[in-house]
Design a protein around this motif. Sequence first.
Motif, mmCIF file in Angstrom:
data_model
loop_
_atom_site.group_PDB
_atom_site.id
_atom_site.type_symbol
_atom_site.label_atom_id
_atom_site.label_comp_id
_atom_site.label_asym_id
_atom_site.label_seq_id
_atom_site.Cartn_x
_atom_site.Cartn_y
_atom_site.Cartn_z
ATOM 1 N N LEU A 70 0.825 -1.214 0.000
ATOM 2 C CA LEU A 70 0.000 0.000 0.000
ATOM 3 C C LEU A 70 0.854 1.257 0.000
ATOM 4 O O LEU A 70 0.432 2.325 -0.424
ATOM 5 C CB LEU A 70 -0.910 0.025 1.230
ATOM 6 N N MET A 71 2.072 1.117 0.532
ATOM 7 C CA MET A 71 2.922 2.291 0.700
ATOM 8 C C MET A 71 3.813 2.544 -0.510
ATOM 9 O O MET A 71 4.524 3.539 -0.559
ATOM 10 C CB MET A 71 3.793 2.124 1.951
ATOM 11 N N ALA A 72 3.781 1.620 -1.499
ATOM 12 C CA ALA A 72 4.685 1.735 -2.644
ATOM 13 C C ALA A 72 4.614 3.106 -3.345
ATOM 14 O O ALA A 72 5.652 3.718 -3.592
ATOM 15 C CB ALA A 72 4.424 0.598 -3.624
ATOM 16 N N PRO A 73 3.399 3.601 -3.647
ATOM 17 C CA PRO A 73 3.344 4.902 -4.332
ATOM 18 C C PRO A 73 3.957 6.036 -3.495
ATOM 19 O O PRO A 73 4.640 6.908 -4.028
ATOM 20 C CB PRO A 73 1.850 5.155 -4.535
ATOM 21 N N LEU A 74 3.727 5.987 -2.164
ATOM 22 C CA LEU A 74 4.284 7.039 -1.306
ATOM 23 C C LEU A 74 5.793 6.906 -1.182
ATOM 24 O O LEU A 74 6.504 7.899 -1.071
ATOM 25 C CB LEU A 74 3.644 6.987 0.081
ATOM 26 N N GLN A 75 6.258 5.647 -1.218
ATOM 27 C CA GLN A 75 7.698 5.447 -1.089
ATOM 28 C C GLN A 75 8.441 6.024 -2.284
ATOM 29 O O GLN A 75 9.550 6.522 -2.156
ATOM 30 C CB GLN A 75 8.009 3.962 -0.913
ATOM 31 N N ALA A 76 7.764 5.963 -3.426
ATOM 32 C CA ALA A 76 8.361 6.572 -4.618
ATOM 33 C C ALA A 76 8.553 8.069 -4.401
ATOM 34 O O ALA A 76 9.428 8.695 -4.989
ATOM 35 C CB ALA A 76 7.466 6.310 -5.826
ATOM 36 N N MET A 77 7.702 8.630 -3.517
ATOM 37 C CA MET A 77 7.826 10.066 -3.241
ATOM 38 C C MET A 77 8.722 10.344 -2.034
ATOM 39 O O MET A 77 8.796 11.468 -1.541
ATOM 40 C CB MET A 77 6.439 10.665 -2.983
ATOM 41 N N GLY A 78 9.370 9.282 -1.530
ATOM 42 C CA GLY A 78 10.347 9.496 -0.460
ATOM 43 C C GLY A 78 9.798 9.328 0.946
ATOM 44 O O GLY A 78 10.500 9.577 1.908
ATOM 45 N N VAL A 79 8.524 8.906 1.078
ATOM 46 C CA VAL A 79 7.980 8.657 2.417
ATOM 47 C C VAL A 79 8.167 7.179 2.730
ATOM 48 O O VAL A 79 7.611 6.326 2.061
ATOM 49 C CB VAL A 79 6.472 9.009 2.472
ATOM 50 N N ARG A 80 8.989 6.884 3.748
ATOM 51 C CA ARG A 80 9.315 5.496 4.033
ATOM 52 C C ARG A 80 8.185 4.793 4.799
ATOM 53 O O ARG A 80 7.813 3.672 4.511
ATOM 54 C CB ARG A 80 10.597 5.437 4.863
ATOM 55 N N THR A 81 7.659 5.476 5.786
ATOM 56 C CA THR A 81 6.567 4.906 6.572
ATOM 57 C C THR A 81 5.686 6.046 7.079
ATOM 58 O O THR A 81 6.149 7.155 7.273
ATOM 59 C CB THR A 81 7.088 4.097 7.772
ATOM 60 N N LEU A 82 4.398 5.730 7.294
ATOM 61 C CA LEU A 82 3.502 6.735 7.867
ATOM 62 C C LEU A 82 3.332 6.528 9.366
ATOM 63 O O LEU A 82 2.686 7.321 10.039
ATOM 64 C CB LEU A 82 2.141 6.693 7.170
ATOM 65 N N ALA A 83 3.918 5.428 9.874
ATOM 66 C CA ALA A 83 3.911 5.262 11.324
ATOM 67 C C ALA A 83 4.749 6.395 11.912
ATOM 68 O O ALA A 83 5.620 6.939 11.242
ATOM 69 C CB ALA A 83 4.499 3.915 11.705
ATOM 70 N N PHE A 84 4.461 6.754 13.134
ATOM 71 C CA PHE A 84 5.181 7.824 13.847
ATOM 72 C C PHE A 84 4.923 9.211 13.267
ATOM 73 O O PHE A 84 5.689 10.133 13.496
ATOM 74 C CB PHE A 84 6.705 7.589 13.883
ATOM 75 N N THR A 85 3.879 9.378 12.460
ATOM 76 C CA THR A 85 3.573 10.716 11.946
ATOM 77 C C THR A 85 2.142 11.080 12.308
ATOM 78 O O THR A 85 1.318 10.213 12.581
ATOM 79 C CB THR A 85 3.684 10.776 10.408
ATOM 80 N N PHE A 86 1.862 12.373 12.295
ATOM 81 C CA PHE A 86 0.504 12.832 12.571
ATOM 82 C C PHE A 86 -0.451 12.326 11.486
ATOM 83 O O PHE A 86 -1.565 11.880 11.783
ATOM 84 C CB PHE A 86 0.484 14.360 12.635
ATOM 85 N N GLU A 87 0.009 12.345 10.227
ATOM 86 C CA GLU A 87 -0.818 11.852 9.117
ATOM 87 C C GLU A 87 -1.194 10.390 9.343
ATOM 88 O O GLU A 87 -2.332 9.984 9.081
ATOM 89 C CB GLU A 87 -0.076 11.996 7.784
ATOM 90 N N GLY A 88 -0.232 9.612 9.830
ATOM 91 C CA GLY A 88 -0.489 8.206 10.126
ATOM 92 C C GLY A 88 -1.586 8.052 11.174
ATOM 93 O O GLY A 88 -2.465 7.207 11.051
ATOM 94 N N LEU A 89 -1.529 8.921 12.187
ATOM 95 C CA LEU A 89 -2.554 8.868 13.232
ATOM 96 C C LEU A 89 -3.927 9.208 12.676
ATOM 97 O O LEU A 89 -4.931 8.622 13.060
ATOM 98 C CB LEU A 89 -2.232 9.857 14.365
#
Lengths: 223, 248
Positions: A70-89
Amino acid sequence: MGEIIWLTAKLAAITTTLLLVLSTPLAWWLARSDARWKEAVGALVGLPIVLPPTVLGFYLLIALGPHSPLMAPLQAMGVRTLAFTFEGLVIGSVIYSLPFAVQPLRNAFLAVGQDHLDSASTLGASAWESFWRVALPLSAPGYFVAAILTFAHTVGEFGVVLMIGGGIPGKTEVVSIEIYRLVESLEWDKAHALAALLAVFGFLVMLTFLMLERRFARSAPGD
Amino acid sequence: MLRLWLAMALAALAVTCGPALAAETHVAVAANFTEPAKEIAAAFEKATGHRAVLSFGSSGQFYAQIANGAPFQVFLSADVERPQMAEAAGLTVPGNRFTYATGRLVLYSRTPRFVDSRGAVLRSGRFQALSIADPKTAPYGVAAIETLKKLGLYETLAPKIVQGASITQAYQFVETGAAELGLVAMSQVIGEQGGSRWLVPAANHTPIHQQAVLLKTGADNAAARAFMAYLRGAQAKTVIRRYGYEVR
């Protein structure tokens, strides 16, 4: 302390706003569709009520993590994980509180009744117009209920945030987590104070909810 | 119907009474000690005939529960502070507090060859998140912060630190790959074949002693006393070491 309360309120407000928007088409479809598998979708929406929040949080930790497809498209944009972020929450909270927004809206849309919509279309309203000008105003009580429940449920959220938050001040540290930490570190006085605040808030929410419900029940269409 | 209930009550009674001499004790175990505690309890039952019923959870929660009358007779904490406090609060049988295990901190990554044998990867900046246990609640978290300070890296790495509520959670963050690196417990990774690790020298932080106490509720419980004795014995020590703790 102020920062933590502010962050909690911000998380709850954003989650509530997003959920009211996202749940509208979903609840409308669940209320109106004749599809045989619609109750399967309804059950899926209701899963967060049944699943222990830490389990949900654990799945989210994996789903928002670096090995998730699910994170592949975001990883292409340099976001490794959404855990530990406000967006993730926010994502976690939206999923966690989904049933608390969808269910009241679905009930409200059901209560609108086919007659009103038929009248609207007889008078020449398009489907969009009859939704916007007939169904939506009639469903206002449902929106109030959904908003209150979603907001309160997000404030009280613990397990999901615990699993994907990482306790970062100003980003992922919310009131419920702070109470847990205070109890764990034996600072019971501070924990009591914060818990009391939450209890008063919860009481006011429930009171508002019940009073609104009574008023709406009195002025319900058809009465 | 009434007779059925009676029969069921009698059956329940027969089950709970069991053999007359063997006693039972309830032990509160810090979550990080789950696996060795299970193994020790099984061996203890075989050796003595007594039964140790284990509950697992966080030391802070157990302390709060014990202070409020929880039915435990033995408390295996993950730190020294809480057993000391229990003692000061008069909740224990005096003279029964001892260190049953000493934890070691390890820098761990799921990725093979990512962590080198000296922990230099911490200086490389080639990672986004370093997971540790919450220093406010977990001794492993305190040790992690002390280690980073000792290495002179705390200021630089502070923005990359993510905190698990417990050492278990800190490990989950690394294991799921959400964090590339974690300062976790040796006992957690000792069974892992893959990944890469650096055993942090013990001199870098305050020793992570885990202490046990006999609670007042267990003063007259033969099984509780026997369990405390067994925990100090050679068999228990062998198990504890095998799980990556040090024991004196």
